[in-house]
Design a protein around this motif. Structure first.
Motif, PDB file in Angstrom:
ATOM      1  N   PRO A  95     -11.429 -97.759  -1.318  1.00 23.76           N
ATOM      2  CA  PRO A  95     -12.853 -97.452  -1.491  1.00 23.76           C
ATOM      3  C   PRO A  95     -13.015 -96.627  -2.767  1.00 23.76           C
ATOM      4  N   ALA A  96     -14.145 -96.748  -3.410  1.00 27.12           N
ATOM      5  CA  ALA A  96     -14.446 -95.850  -4.519  1.00 27.12           C
ATOM      6  C   ALA A  96     -14.834 -94.518  -3.898  1.00 27.12           C
ATOM      7  N   VAL A  97     -14.117 -93.464  -4.279  1.00 26.23           N
ATOM      8  CA  VAL A  97     -14.439 -92.142  -3.746  1.00 26.23           C
ATOM      9  C   VAL A  97     -15.257 -91.391  -4.791  1.00 26.23           C
ATOM     10  N   ILE A  98     -16.423 -90.924  -4.383  1.00 23.92           N
ATOM     11  CA  ILE A  98     -17.293 -90.192  -5.296  1.00 23.92           C
ATOM     12  C   ILE A  98     -17.541 -88.790  -4.748  1.00 23.92           C
ATOM     13  N   LEU A  99     -17.092 -87.785  -5.509  1.00 25.49           N
ATOM     14  CA  LEU A  99     -17.381 -86.402  -5.112  1.00 25.49           C
ATOM     15  C   LEU A  99     -18.669 -85.968  -5.804  1.00 25.49           C
ATOM     16  N   VAL A 100     -19.547 -85.353  -5.037  1.00 24.54           N
ATOM     17  CA  VAL A 100     -20.798 -84.877  -5.608  1.00 24.54           C
ATOM     18  C   VAL A 100     -20.774 -83.347  -5.585  1.00 24.54           C
ATOM     19  N   VAL A 101     -20.808 -82.749  -6.786  1.00 28.25           N
ATOM     20  CA  VAL A 101     -20.656 -81.297  -6.902  1.00 28.25           C
ATOM     21  C   VAL A 101     -21.845 -80.684  -7.645  1.00 28.25           C
ATOM     22  N   ASP A 116     -36.504 -93.340 -32.460  1.00 21.65           N
ATOM     23  CA  ASP A 116     -35.208 -93.865 -32.901  1.00 21.65           C
ATOM     24  C   ASP A 116     -34.152 -92.757 -32.973  1.00 21.65           C
ATOM     25  N   ASP A 117     -34.551 -91.607 -33.492  1.00 21.40           N
ATOM     26  CA  ASP A 117     -33.612 -90.488 -33.606  1.00 21.40           C
ATOM     27  C   ASP A 117     -33.178 -89.990 -32.232  1.00 21.40           C
ATOM     28  N   LEU A 118     -34.159 -89.883 -31.338  1.00 21.01           N
ATOM     29  CA  LEU A 118     -33.842 -89.414 -29.988  1.00 21.01           C
ATOM     30  C   LEU A 118     -32.906 -90.382 -29.281  1.00 21.01           C
ATOM     31  N   LEU A 119     -33.177 -91.662 -29.463  1.00 18.62           N
ATOM     32  CA  LEU A 119     -32.349 -92.680 -28.820  1.00 18.62           C
ATOM     33  C   LEU A 119     -30.905 -92.567 -29.316  1.00 18.62           C
ATOM     34  N   ARG A 120     -30.765 -92.329 -30.597  1.00 24.49           N
ATOM     35  CA  ARG A 120     -29.423 -92.153 -31.160  1.00 24.49           C
ATOM     36  C   ARG A 120     -28.740 -90.945 -30.525  1.00 24.49           C
ATOM     37  N   LEU A 121     -29.503 -89.863 -30.345  1.00 23.24           N
ATOM     38  CA  LEU A 121     -28.931 -88.658 -29.736  1.00 23.24           C
ATOM     39  C   LEU A 121     -28.561 -88.878 -28.269  1.00 23.24           C
ATOM     40  N   VAL A 122     -29.385 -89.644 -27.564  1.00 19.30           N
ATOM     41  CA  VAL A 122     -29.109 -89.912 -26.143  1.00 19.30           C
ATOM     42  C   VAL A 122     -27.923 -90.869 -26.019  1.00 19.30           C
ATOM     43  N   ASP A 123     -27.717 -91.674 -27.034  1.00 15.29           N
ATOM     44  CA  ASP A 123     -26.573 -92.574 -27.156  1.00 15.29           C
ATOM     45  C   ASP A 123     -26.525 -93.703 -26.108  1.00 15.29           C
ATOM     46  N   PRO A 124     -27.214 -94.798 -26.421  1.00 20.17           N
ATOM     47  CA  PRO A 124     -27.266 -95.935 -25.487  1.00 20.17           C
ATOM     48  C   PRO A 124     -25.903 -96.603 -25.293  1.00 20.17           C
ATOM     49  N   SER A 125     -24.917 -96.270 -26.112  1.00 14.77           N
ATOM     50  CA  SER A 125     -23.632 -96.973 -26.004  1.00 14.77           C
ATOM     51  C   SER A 125     -22.713 -96.380 -24.923  1.00 14.77           C
ATOM     52  N   LEU A 126     -23.084 -95.238 -24.357  1.00 17.19           N
ATOM     53  CA  LEU A 126     -22.225 -94.619 -23.334  1.00 17.19           C
ATOM     54  C   LEU A 126     -22.162 -95.476 -22.070  1.00 17.19           C
ATOM     55  N   ASP A 127     -20.990 -95.480 -21.439  1.00 19.24           N
ATOM     56  CA  ASP A 127     -20.812 -96.234 -20.199  1.00 19.24           C
ATOM     57  C   ASP A 127     -21.349 -95.401 -19.029  1.00 19.24           C
ATOM     58  N   ARG A 128     -22.418 -95.874 -18.443  1.00 19.26           N
ATOM     59  CA  ARG A 128     -23.067 -95.086 -17.384  1.00 19.26           C
ATOM     60  C   ARG A 128     -22.898 -95.698 -16.005  1.00 19.26           C
ATOM     61  N   ARG A 129     -22.051 -96.712 -15.910  1.00 21.93           N
ATOM     62  CA  ARG A 129     -21.825 -97.297 -14.582  1.00 21.93           C
ATOM     63  C   ARG A 129     -21.110 -96.279 -13.708  1.00 21.93           C
ATOM     64  N   ILE A 130     -21.387 -96.315 -12.428  1.00 23.10           N
ATOM     65  CA  ILE A 130     -20.634 -95.425 -11.553  1.00 23.10           C
ATOM     66  C   ILE A 130     -19.502 -96.205 -10.907  1.00 23.10           C
ATOM     67  N   ALA A 131     -18.471 -95.458 -10.515  1.00 22.57           N
ATOM     68  CA  ALA A 131     -17.237 -96.086 -10.058  1.00 22.57           C
ATOM     69  C   ALA A 131     -17.482 -97.096  -8.940  1.00 22.57           C
ATOM     70  N   ALA A 132     -18.518 -96.862  -8.167  1.00 23.40           N
ATOM     71  CA  ALA A 132     -18.787 -97.718  -7.026  1.00 23.40           C
ATOM     72  C   ALA A 132     -19.037 -99.165  -7.413  1.00 23.40           C
ATOM     73  N   SER A 133     -19.403 -99.381  -8.638  1.00 21.65           N
ATOM     74  CA  SER A 133     -19.716-100.756  -9.007  1.00 21.65           C
ATOM     75  C   SER A 133     -18.460-101.525  -9.419  1.00 21.65           C
TER      76      SER A 133
END
Ligand code: GDP
Length: 301
Positions: free
Chosen positions: A101-107, A78-95
């Motif tokens: 076009p969605a432009v994605i730079l990979v660096v 539970d503590d780790l999950l809180r630290l990882v933070d499930p509420s963050l938006d992790r969708r990538i622009a492509a969706s």
């Protein structure tokens, strides 16, 4: 999830297992807590987060008056999950589709898995029925464009590249995005160089790529690729990148066969952006969206 768990927990030192064996050794004395701390640090969780976790666990054990291994493991989860933070938006622009076009730079630093990630991500997007184009803007490394093109052929994505070694990366990126706009593709994935003659040169180059590309279409995402096995050194390099280019997400590669899963927490804290994708192998299907709950369950065991 099964696959994720199998890949991540291959090492015996997965956090939960290590903790369980510590707990089943007997009472939680000072030495045991130090061992818990060492286990967490060894997973690259970072000093601060480790301290927080251990303090929280110690308090709970004291307040609840139990050190039942399964219960402590649940608290750790539970503590780790809180630290990882499930509420963050992790969708990538492509969706999110729009008029461009969605432009994605990979660096990221060379060898972290940029080109491989572009290839695998292309595959994921094609499977979602998207039209994708690759741009080979890593013109510094002679074989990089070939490598990307090979990936493109493998996953069914055309590659815009230059055949001249040392060509201007920004102009290749520009060509790729312009072609993408003309062909009305959904996503343009641009692979960039991880090394130039000087660090300053590299950062200036990335800034220039972004500016030039934005003359044609907005950059929707700048993904920083980070090798999970490189520890503090990798973190430092990632911080340098993040200072110079406004990154929007992290791809953590090579999480297969490492017990360093704690780095997710560390890198999110240090860079202030979410881990969005994880690399779990060298094959075309070895890229997964980052799922906080699945990830924490996998590393806690
Ligand atoms: P780049 O220089 O950043 O473009 O890195 P590459 O894409 O060429 O990858 C460097 C090496 O790492 C290659 O041998 C890849 O197959 C390997 N690699 C990339 N991603 C992963 C991963 O998630 N897991 C493993 N085990 N290897 C990976």
């Amino acid at each position: 999830l099964q696959r994720l768990r199998a890949r991540l927990a291959r090492s015996n030192s997965a956090i939960g297992q290590a903790l369980l064996s510590l707990l089943s050794r007997g009472g939680l004395d000072e030495q045991a807590w130090e061992d818990v701390e060492d286990t967490l640090l060894a997973s690259d969780l970072g000093v601060e987060a480790t301290q927080e976790l251990v303090d929280s666990l110690r308090t709970r054990v004291k307040v609840e008056g139990t050190s039942d291994p399964q219960q402590v493991r649940q608290w750790l989860h539970d503590d780790l999950l809180r630290l990882v933070d499930p509420s963050l938006d992790r969708r990538i622009a492509a969706s999110r589709t729009g008029e461009h076009p969605a432009v994605i730079l990979v660096v990221g630093v060379n060898g972290t898995g940029k080109t491989t990630t572009v290839g695998k991500l292309g595959r994921v997007l094609v499977a979602e029925d998207k039209d994708v184009l690759f741009g080979a803007a890593d013109t510094f490394r002679a074989a990089a464009a070939d490598q990307l093109q090979t990936w493109g052929e493998r996953v069914g994505v055309p590659t815009v590249r230059s055949h001249t070694e040392g060509a201007d990366p920004a102009s290749v990126a520009f060509d790729a995005v312009r072609s993408g706009v003309e062909a009305e593709v959904d996503v343009v994935l641009v692979d960039t160089a991880g090394r130039l003659h000087t660090k300053r040169g590299l950062m200036d180059e990335l800034g220039k790529i972004k500016r030039v590309v934005e003359k044609v279409a907005p950059v929707g995402e700048v993904l920083l690729v980070l090798d999970a096995t490189t520890g503090q050194n990798g973190m430092r390099q990632a911080e340098e990148f993040a200072r110079e280019v406004a990154i929007t997400g992290i791809v953590l590669t090579k999480l297969d066969g490492t017990a360093k899963g704690g780095i997710v927490v560390n890198v999110q804290r240090k860079l202030g952006v979410p881990v969005k994708l994880i690399g779990l192998g060298e094959g075309p299907d070895d890229l997964a969206p980052f799922d906080a709950e699945a990830f924490v369950s996998a590393i806690v065991g």
